[in-house]
Design a protein around this motif. Sequence first.
Motif, PDB file in Angstrom:
ATOM      1  N   UNK A  69       0.821  -1.207   0.000  1.00 34.21           N
ATOM      2  CA  UNK A  69       0.000   0.000   0.000  1.00 34.21           C
ATOM      3  C   UNK A  69       0.856   1.258   0.000  1.00 34.21           C
ATOM      4  N   UNK A  70       1.948   1.222   0.757  1.00 33.94           N
ATOM      5  CA  UNK A  70       2.815   2.404   0.801  1.00 33.94           C
ATOM      6  C   UNK A  70       3.445   2.682  -0.556  1.00 33.94           C
ATOM      7  N   UNK A  71       3.822   1.619  -1.266  1.00 39.74           N
ATOM      8  CA  UNK A  71       4.421   1.795  -2.581  1.00 39.74           C
ATOM      9  C   UNK A  71       3.399   2.360  -3.563  1.00 39.74           C
ATOM     10  N   UNK A  72       2.186   1.810  -3.562  1.00 38.61           N
ATOM     11  CA  UNK A  72       1.134   2.321  -4.443  1.00 38.61           C
ATOM     12  C   UNK A  72       0.806   3.770  -4.101  1.00 38.61           C
ATOM     13  N   UNK A  73       0.785   4.068  -2.821  1.00 34.67           N
ATOM     14  CA  UNK A  73       0.495   5.422  -2.349  1.00 34.67           C
ATOM     15  C   UNK A  73       1.481   6.431  -2.955  1.00 34.67           C
ATOM     16  N   UNK A  74       2.766   6.116  -2.883  1.00 32.71           N
ATOM     17  CA  UNK A  74       3.787   7.030  -3.396  1.00 32.71           C
ATOM     18  C   UNK A  74       3.776   7.091  -4.921  1.00 32.71           C
ATOM     19  N   UNK A  75       3.693   5.935  -5.572  1.00 34.12           N
ATOM     20  CA  UNK A  75       3.761   5.908  -7.022  1.00 34.12           C
ATOM     21  C   UNK A  75       2.544   6.561  -7.665  1.00 34.12           C
ATOM     22  N   UNK A  76       1.395   6.507  -7.005  1.00 37.88           N
ATOM     23  CA  UNK A  76       0.219   7.189  -7.538  1.00 37.88           C
ATOM     24  C   UNK A  76       0.452   8.693  -7.629  1.00 37.88           C
ATOM     25  N   UNK A  77       1.214   9.237  -6.695  1.00 38.98           N
ATOM     26  CA  UNK A  77       1.537  10.666  -6.741  1.00 38.98           C
ATOM     27  C   UNK A  77       2.555  10.951  -7.829  1.00 38.98           C
TER      28      UNK A  77
END
Length: 476
Positions: free
Chosen positions: A172-180
């Motif tokens: 989730x943390x990776x998706x959170x950052x990459x979405x930005x």
Amino acid sequence: MTIPPPASPRSPEPQGPSEPRPHGAGGPGSASVPNSPRGTGGIGDPGSGPARALQRVTASALGPYQSAVVRIGFAATYLFFLLRELPNRHELYGPDSPWHWDLARRLTAGNEAFSVLMWTDSTVWFEAVYALTLLAAAALLLGWRTRTMSVLFMVGVLSVQNRSIFMGDGGDNVVHLMAIYLVLTRCGQVWSLDARRAVCAARRSAAGLPPARDVVGPVLWVVLGWVLVAATLMDGLGGTWWLPTLLWLLWLSAAAWWVADRYHPHGEPRALLDVLANLVHNAALAVIMAEVCLIYATAGWYKIQGSRWQDGTALYYPLNLDYFTPWPALSDLLGSSGLMVMVLTYGTVIVQVAFPFTLFNRRVKNVLLVAMICEHVGIALLLGLPFFSMAMIAADAVFLPTVFLVWLGARVANGRRRLLAGLPGRARTPGATGEPGAAGTGAGSTEPAASGAARKGEGGEEPRRRGDGGGHTLVG
């Protein structure tokens, strides 16, 4: 409003080593200086390293295939996650969640997090946001209106994850950052419906036809503009300063693109916007690569400090936890071999610690990249963390060689043509012979120049595409 990203200026034709470059031949954003001998070595010399580097990062958006794979990977990861949790969405993020709306409201007020699910506790509103996030992920996966869909994808990811921060795993943390980060990239240059539409527009222009009228883009721009105004007035964009600033800049820049394309399609304002977009894209791509290196470096060095990783037994313990054993027989078989446990434990640490130091050696980097992808496949299979593994593989894809991605795109295009040709009622179209360059303009297609680069094995060069300069970067 979504304006398809314009084609970057064509790179100048390569000249002989003794020919001076003509004045201003570097295109927009390059150093425009009088002709000078190659050996002067000055910063303004078009043949010098700084001048070439400046032209490279301003005249083209680097890593088009890598950024497209990252876009597809993260959109697919979150789309499949939302679909899998569709029956449980109310218990995870909705009105029936143990972390109920009042607790989430207090938490977001304290940490200034952003979530549109905090605007109201209505079940209808939750269903609308969940459905919109699903649709945005699917549209981003296909590359439809990529700029707008990347923004909606970011808003959906932040909203759902910040609603219940204790759900999910490390992915989730990776998706959170990459979405930005994806919002700042031009990730629809290839393998997207936007790329197909851009090629169709170029064909109409070459045929002397007027450009097709775009109605969807202005409608999206107006509707999202009203939503942005309302959210700003109601103080619904969280307590941080960067998110409202980013959203307003993106909305206003869409209008600037539209005006430049309509009234100055070949003028300096249009060229300036293109240069700025290339700079932002290249900077975001560098940040993504640095983020991946940071993830592996910190994970590896923390593992080194653990006694179980030092004695080679760390992998044994998760293989014997019921929560992490979706295939108990397979976990027991692997855990019963002390040698295999030790090899995998030490191998994990070595790969994670060594990877950031191998980026400038292409062959070693590619070997470790394959090892890390295999590691994540093993985590998905043995430990039951498929979405974490998908997110990490999508992040790793930023380092995949361009030659491999071009080859993969050609194979996918050939397979699609064979599948469509085999359907009843569809005649084989002339020219669809299965050549890599015959993929046309569809998603997954490659142009003949790109395929030629793959055949020649130019792993350090981006394939030369129409309107896109090549470049040697860490991603290839």
